[in-house]
Design an enzyme around this catalytic site. Sequence first.
Site, PDB file in Angstrom:
ATOM      1  N   ARG A  55      28.759  -9.940 -30.293  1.00 16.47           N
ATOM      2  CA  ARG A  55      28.540  -9.600 -28.881  1.00 16.47           C
ATOM      3  C   ARG A  55      29.859  -9.058 -28.341  1.00 16.47           C
ATOM      4  NH1 ARG A  55      27.941  -8.618 -24.044  1.00 16.47           N
ATOM      5  NH2 ARG A  55      26.428  -9.597 -22.640  1.00 16.47           N
ATOM      6  N   GLU A  63      19.802  -3.832 -20.310  1.00 16.39           N
ATOM      7  CA  GLU A  63      18.774  -4.200 -21.282  1.00 16.39           C
ATOM      8  C   GLU A  63      18.030  -2.926 -21.700  1.00 16.39           C
ATOM      9  OE1 GLU A  63      18.366  -7.318 -22.455  1.00 16.39           O
ATOM     10  OE2 GLU A  63      20.058  -7.910 -21.220  1.00 16.39           O
ATOM     11  N   ARG A  97      26.783 -16.199 -31.948  1.00 18.80           N
ATOM     12  CA  ARG A  97      27.326 -14.855 -32.114  1.00 18.80           C
ATOM     13  C   ARG A  97      28.840 -14.865 -31.922  1.00 18.80           C
ATOM     14  NH1 ARG A  97      23.732 -11.838 -27.615  1.00 18.80           N
ATOM     15  NH2 ARG A  97      24.815 -13.452 -26.422  1.00 18.80           N
TER      16      ARG A  97
END
Length: 221
Positions: A55, A63, A97
């Site tokens: 990330r 999005e 992540r």
Amino acid sequence: MQRKLGDEMKKITGAVIFILVFSLSVAQSLVGTVSRVSDGDTLHLETPEGKYKVRFYGIDAPEISQDYGLESKVFVAERVLGERVKVDVVSTDRYGRKVGKIYYGYGYRNYLNRKVVEAGYAWWYRYYAREDRDLQEAEAHARKYKAGLWRSTDPVAPWEYRRSKKKGSQKGRAASLDRVVYVTKSGEKYHRAGCEYLKSVAGSYTIKEAEARGYTACRKL
């Protein structure tokens, strides 16, 4: 003798601290090939040590279902998909992540996080990177020149978009719990009106009431 021993201990302590700091810095850098780009702020990295989902630190891209979400993904993919990159890991998030600063190109000189924001395909994520002047300046530049999403008159930040979607789904779930369903005398399922498995009706309840009584949803509901 005691003084000499003390000096030796200081040297050993200093060496241990150096080794720990050096090991930590090495452990927090990953170099590998980008195998996939999920969106404008998430990629998958393959390294000799393993595979990682990364990330981007300090930014939040739209999005995919938002305006400029797809453009943001394409912007990142065009630069690093299939390419070698270096990730300076800042932390690991609750999803496992790696959160990091991504560098690409010759000598890993290009700071991708900044490039995405500067092109107007992500927001500077102030909440997590308030002190990052690189990203702050990049967003100021994008706003000034109306790059990417800043062409919109009222762009919606991704975190606000996710919050509104979450509220909408919660309201939808609450409304569905008040829907009336039907049960049979001996069955363990609740059914909608007209369901092929609803041969006879022994009672009707809201979904909330039916589930509280131990009934589960029919697969045709």
